[in-house]
Motif scaffolding. Structure first.
Motif, PDB file in Angstrom:
ATOM      1  N   GLY A  64       5.069  11.906  13.703  1.00 43.54           N
ATOM      2  CA  GLY A  64       5.231  13.257  13.029  1.00 43.54           C
ATOM      3  C   GLY A  64       6.644  13.690  12.909  1.00 43.54           C
ATOM      4  O   GLY A  64       7.087  14.733  12.820  1.00 43.54           O
ATOM      5  N   PHE A  65       7.636  12.538  12.481  1.00 47.77           N
ATOM      6  CA  PHE A  65       8.868  12.916  12.503  1.00 47.77           C
ATOM      7  C   PHE A  65       9.194  13.465  10.753  1.00 47.77           C
ATOM      8  O   PHE A  65      10.213  13.957  10.462  1.00 47.77           O
ATOM      9  CB  PHE A  65       9.882  11.700  12.295  1.00 47.77           C
ATOM     10  CG  PHE A  65       9.619  11.243  14.017  1.00 47.77           C
ATOM     11  CD1 PHE A  65       9.738  12.215  14.917  1.00 47.77           C
ATOM     12  CD2 PHE A  65      10.257  10.086  14.427  1.00 47.77           C
ATOM     13  CE1 PHE A  65       9.734  11.911  16.496  1.00 47.77           C
ATOM     14  CE2 PHE A  65       9.946   9.617  15.651  1.00 47.77           C
ATOM     15  CZ  PHE A  65      10.064  10.550  16.646  1.00 47.77           C
ATOM     16  N   CYS A  66       8.170  13.164  10.124  1.00 47.38           N
ATOM     17  CA  CYS A  66       8.028  13.627   8.559  1.00 47.38           C
ATOM     18  C   CYS A  66       6.695  13.661   8.155  1.00 47.38           C
ATOM     19  O   CYS A  66       5.957  13.049   8.851  1.00 47.38           O
ATOM     20  CB  CYS A  66       9.113  13.048   7.531  1.00 47.38           C
ATOM     21  SG  CYS A  66       8.768  11.325   7.516  1.00 47.38           S
ATOM     22  N   ALA A  67       6.273  14.090   7.217  1.00 52.27           N
ATOM     23  CA  ALA A  67       5.067  14.435   6.465  1.00 52.27           C
ATOM     24  C   ALA A  67       4.672  12.818   5.757  1.00 52.27           C
ATOM     25  O   ALA A  67       5.670  12.196   5.415  1.00 52.27           O
ATOM     26  CB  ALA A  67       4.952  15.391   5.598  1.00 52.27           C
ATOM     27  N   PRO A  68       3.442  12.522   5.608  1.00 50.69           N
ATOM     28  CA  PRO A  68       3.007  11.217   5.083  1.00 50.69           C
ATOM     29  C   PRO A  68       3.684  11.325   3.627  1.00 50.69           C
ATOM     30  O   PRO A  68       3.847  12.053   2.855  1.00 50.69           O
ATOM     31  CB  PRO A  68       1.574  11.506   4.905  1.00 50.69           C
ATOM     32  CG  PRO A  68       1.314  11.952   6.311  1.00 50.69           C
ATOM     33  CD  PRO A  68       2.324  13.232   6.438  1.00 50.69           C
ATOM     34  N   GLY A  69       4.255  10.024   3.498  1.00 56.42           N
ATOM     35  CA  GLY A  69       4.700   9.915   2.133  1.00 56.42           C
ATOM     36  C   GLY A  69       6.238  10.138   1.873  1.00 56.42           C
ATOM     37  O   GLY A  69       7.160   9.868   1.096  1.00 56.42           O
ATOM     38  N   GLU A  70       6.997  11.107   3.142  1.00 53.78           N
ATOM     39  CA  GLU A  70       8.043  11.304   3.053  1.00 53.78           C
ATOM     40  C   GLU A  70       9.190  10.400   3.829  1.00 53.78           C
ATOM     41  O   GLU A  70      10.263  10.581   3.830  1.00 53.78           O
ATOM     42  CB  GLU A  70       8.179  12.591   3.965  1.00 53.78           C
ATOM     43  CG  GLU A  70       7.976  13.986   2.874  1.00 53.78           C
ATOM     44  CD  GLU A  70       8.097  15.190   3.555  1.00 53.78           C
ATOM     45  OE1 GLU A  70       8.187  16.228   2.743  1.00 53.78           O
ATOM     46  OE2 GLU A  70       8.700  15.365   4.735  1.00 53.78           O
ATOM     47  N   GLY A  71       8.596   9.495   4.250  1.00 50.91           N
ATOM     48  CA  GLY A  71       9.566   8.531   4.971  1.00 50.91           C
ATOM     49  C   GLY A  71      10.573   7.948   3.954  1.00 50.91           C
ATOM     50  O   GLY A  71      11.825   7.866   4.770  1.00 50.91           O
ATOM     51  N   GLY A  72      10.456   7.492   3.028  1.00 48.60           N
ATOM     52  CA  GLY A  72      11.474   6.969   1.923  1.00 48.60           C
ATOM     53  C   GLY A  72      12.480   7.926   1.476  1.00 48.60           C
ATOM     54  O   GLY A  72      13.641   7.818   1.589  1.00 48.60           O
ATOM     55  N   LYS A  98       0.948  -1.107   0.256  1.00 45.48           N
ATOM     56  CA  LYS A  98      -0.178   0.064  -0.162  1.00 45.48           C
ATOM     57  C   LYS A  98       0.789   1.432  -0.040  1.00 45.48           C
ATOM     58  O   LYS A  98       0.588   2.163  -0.932  1.00 45.48           O
ATOM     59  CB  LYS A  98      -0.949   0.001   1.259  1.00 45.48           C
ATOM     60  CG  LYS A  98      -2.014  -1.017   0.980  1.00 45.48           C
ATOM     61  CD  LYS A  98      -3.117  -0.619   2.340  1.00 45.48           C
ATOM     62  CE  LYS A  98      -4.403  -1.374   1.861  1.00 45.48           C
ATOM     63  NZ  LYS A  98      -5.330  -0.973   2.928  1.00 45.48           N
ATOM     64  N   HIS A  99       1.968   1.336   0.994  1.00 45.06           N
ATOM     65  CA  HIS A  99       2.921   2.535   0.912  1.00 45.06           C
ATOM     66  C   HIS A  99       3.659   2.698  -0.396  1.00 45.06           C
ATOM     67  O   HIS A  99       3.669   3.679  -0.740  1.00 45.06           O
ATOM     68  CB  HIS A  99       3.800   2.201   2.083  1.00 45.06           C
ATOM     69  CG  HIS A  99       4.087   3.721   2.789  1.00 45.06           C
ATOM     70  ND1 HIS A  99       5.157   4.327   2.027  1.00 45.06           N
ATOM     71  CD2 HIS A  99       3.658   4.458   3.764  1.00 45.06           C
ATOM     72  CE1 HIS A  99       5.383   5.567   2.763  1.00 45.06           C
ATOM     73  NE2 HIS A  99       4.498   5.460   3.897  1.00 45.06           N
ATOM     74  N   MET A 100       3.926   1.530  -0.665  1.00 40.14           N
ATOM     75  CA  MET A 100       4.786   1.614  -2.212  1.00 40.14           C
ATOM     76  C   MET A 100       3.995   2.080  -3.370  1.00 40.14           C
ATOM     77  O   MET A 100       4.454   2.968  -4.095  1.00 40.14           O
ATOM     78  CB  MET A 100       5.225   0.212  -2.633  1.00 40.14           C
ATOM     79  CG  MET A 100       6.510  -0.189  -1.422  1.00 40.14           C
ATOM     80  SD  MET A 100       6.872  -1.701  -1.688  1.00 40.14           S
ATOM     81  CE  MET A 100       7.799  -1.838  -3.052  1.00 40.14           C
ATOM     82  N   ASP A 101       2.582   1.725  -3.625  1.00 43.06           N
ATOM     83  CA  ASP A 101       1.680   2.036  -4.490  1.00 43.06           C
ATOM     84  C   ASP A 101       1.409   3.527  -4.344  1.00 43.06           C
ATOM     85  O   ASP A 101       1.070   4.182  -5.227  1.00 43.06           O
ATOM     86  CB  ASP A 101       0.432   1.166  -4.617  1.00 43.06           C
ATOM     87  CG  ASP A 101       0.834  -0.193  -4.949  1.00 43.06           C
ATOM     88  OD1 ASP A 101       2.033  -0.514  -5.438  1.00 43.06           O
ATOM     89  OD2 ASP A 101       0.074  -1.123  -4.665  1.00 43.06           O
ATOM     90  N   ARG A 102       1.070   4.106  -3.080  1.00 46.28           N
ATOM     91  CA  ARG A 102       0.495   5.288  -2.640  1.00 46.28           C
ATOM     92  C   ARG A 102       1.718   6.411  -2.979  1.00 46.28           C
ATOM     93  O   ARG A 102       1.392   7.501  -3.482  1.00 46.28           O
ATOM     94  CB  ARG A 102       0.000   5.353  -1.515  1.00 46.28           C
ATOM     95  CG  ARG A 102      -0.797   6.852  -1.148  1.00 46.28           C
ATOM     96  CD  ARG A 102      -1.560   6.636   0.062  1.00 46.28           C
ATOM     97  NE  ARG A 102      -2.192   8.316   0.111  1.00 46.28           N
ATOM     98  CZ  ARG A 102      -3.104   8.333   1.407  1.00 46.28           C
ATOM     99  NH1 ARG A 102      -3.106   7.457   2.087  1.00 46.28           N
ATOM    100  NH2 ARG A 102      -3.472   9.454   1.474  1.00 46.28           N
ATOM    101  N   TYR A 103       2.862   6.085  -2.377  1.00 46.73           N
ATOM    102  CA  TYR A 103       3.805   7.186  -2.201  1.00 46.73           C
ATOM    103  C   TYR A 103       5.242   6.694  -3.229  1.00 46.73           C
ATOM    104  O   TYR A 103       6.151   7.677  -3.276  1.00 46.73           O
ATOM    105  CB  TYR A 103       4.320   7.351  -0.874  1.00 46.73           C
ATOM    106  CG  TYR A 103       3.161   7.765   0.107  1.00 46.73           C
ATOM    107  CD1 TYR A 103       2.841   8.982  -0.096  1.00 46.73           C
ATOM    108  CD2 TYR A 103       2.550   6.904   1.035  1.00 46.73           C
ATOM    109  CE1 TYR A 103       1.655   9.413   0.774  1.00 46.73           C
ATOM    110  CE2 TYR A 103       1.775   7.379   1.835  1.00 46.73           C
ATOM    111  CZ  TYR A 103       1.262   8.503   1.714  1.00 46.73           C
ATOM    112  OH  TYR A 103       0.183   8.997   2.727  1.00 46.73           O
TER     113      TYR A 103
END
Length: 379
Positions: A288-296, A143-148
């Protein structure tokens, strides 16, 4: 209500312990915590003990080995959040004035000659049909890979980072670092998660001594304050844990920051729930260490390394230490204690003042998960 401080901590090495029974592991951790605190066993007024699979009256059996009997003992089963729930219980008992000194213990034995996944929960619908955690987190990854656009290399770099921490941690069994290529080439467990993307099976125990503000400085000039202790459970949703974020973690973290009067940008180090690489990445965003999708992107740019924005899993986390369920949450608090006192050796986060510990536990059909905890500590 009294402020609450950690004044001592103890831990066993996290690895298979085939010849040591679980109560003995827990005794070793509890005694190490008592010795490090300078507290006399008879001055400890209550205990909470976290475990998932270790049977009735677990805490009483552990403390009996030390000669500690008669006190209130609460045994906590909250899946992977069991140990953190024990810490939460002691913190709130001290805040309520029920005691000045308490001990939180967490322990588990999961390793066996037969190997395999954490035991299925027969009375839960999805578990009884064969749901195991690698499959849940593989769906989360997709899911995370497909979305972000999160990549396999980014996930693998988390395993590499955490193993680096584990190699420097005497409580972790690993002594060899790994590469991105090693992670990607490892046997597939639940696509896209390879064996090195998953936490190893291990046994272990940890304990911490907590004290009220009134007595903490009798034992140490450097207590570590538990500024916030938050416990939450999941809400009904349509996908269980298999989503690209954790609503319950977001909710618990917001409350913890509010109670502590601290924002995520002020956190220096974090021990979070990373049984799989994707879990760590998702929780960067949830906390909250980064915005959604910015983890990668954060992984690529070193935001979560020691020396980055916030050092995540400097101990090696679950990925390097393993995840004996009941022990994990207490081990995270022990790690915070050592880090915030500058006693973490080769894995030390220099100048660390604020730490955050986070766990998620329990697959329950129709809700995200059984429990999540967020503790914020200040040294």
């Amino acid at each position: 209500m009294s402020a609450v401080h950690v004044i001592g901590a103890g831990m066993t090495q996290f690895k298979p312990h085939p010849t040591v029974e679980v109560h003995e592991l827990a005794r070793q951790a509890a005694w190490a915590a008592i010795e490090s605190s300078g507290v006399r066993p008879e001055d400890i007024e209550l205990a909470y003990a976290g475990h998932a699979y270790q049977g009735q009256c677990f805490g009483q059996k552990v403390l009996l080995k030390i000669g500690m009997t008669g006190m209130p003992v609460v045994n906590c089963e909250n899946a992977c959040a069991s140990g953190a729930s024990a810490v939460w219980g002691v913190v709130n008992a001290i805040k309520a004035g029920q005691a000045d000194i308490g001990i939180a213990i967490g322990a588990e034995k999961l390793a066996s000659a037969k190997g395999g996944f954490t035991p299925l929960v027969a009375d839960d619908l999805e578990s009884s049909m064969g749901r195991v955690m690698p499959s849940v987190f593989s769906m989360m990854a997709r899911k995370h890979m497909d979305r972000y656009g999160t990549t396999l290399d980014q996930l693998a770099r988390i395993a590499v980072k955490n193993r680096r921490g584990g190699v420097r941690n005497p409580y972790s069994p690993w002594r060899d670092e790994i590469t991105v290529e090693d992670v990607l080439a490892a046997p597939m467990i639940a696509e896209p998660l390879t064996r090195l993307s998953c936490c190893p099976v291990s046994d272990g125990a940890a304990a911490v001594i907590l004290a009220s503000d009134r007595v903490a400085r009798r034992y140490t000039a450097r207590p570590v304050e538990v500024r916030a202790a938050i416990l939450a459970s999941g809400i009904r949703n349509g996908v269980g844990m298999a989503d690209d974020h954790s609503e319950m973690t977001i909710r618990a973290a917001r409350r913890a920051y509010e109670v502590a009067g601290i924002g995520p940008e002020e956190v220096d180090l974090c021990e979070l729930h990373d049984p799989f690489t994707i879990a760590e990445l998702v929780h960067y965003e949830d906390l909250g260490f980064c915005a959604p999708g910015e983890g990668g992107r954060g992984v690529d740019e070193g935001w979560f390394d020691i020396g980055g924005r916030v050092a995540v899993s400097p101990s090696g986390g679950l990925l390097a230490r393993g995840h004996p369920l009941g022990a994990t949450g207490v081990a995270q608090i022990a790690e915070m204690f050592w880090q915030l006192r500058g006693e973490a050796g080769e894995r030390q986060v220099l100048g660390a003042r604020v730490g955050l510990a986070h766990t998620v536990g329990g697959g329950v059909t129709q809700i995200e998960a059984g429990a999540t905890s967020v503790h914020i500590l200040v040294g």
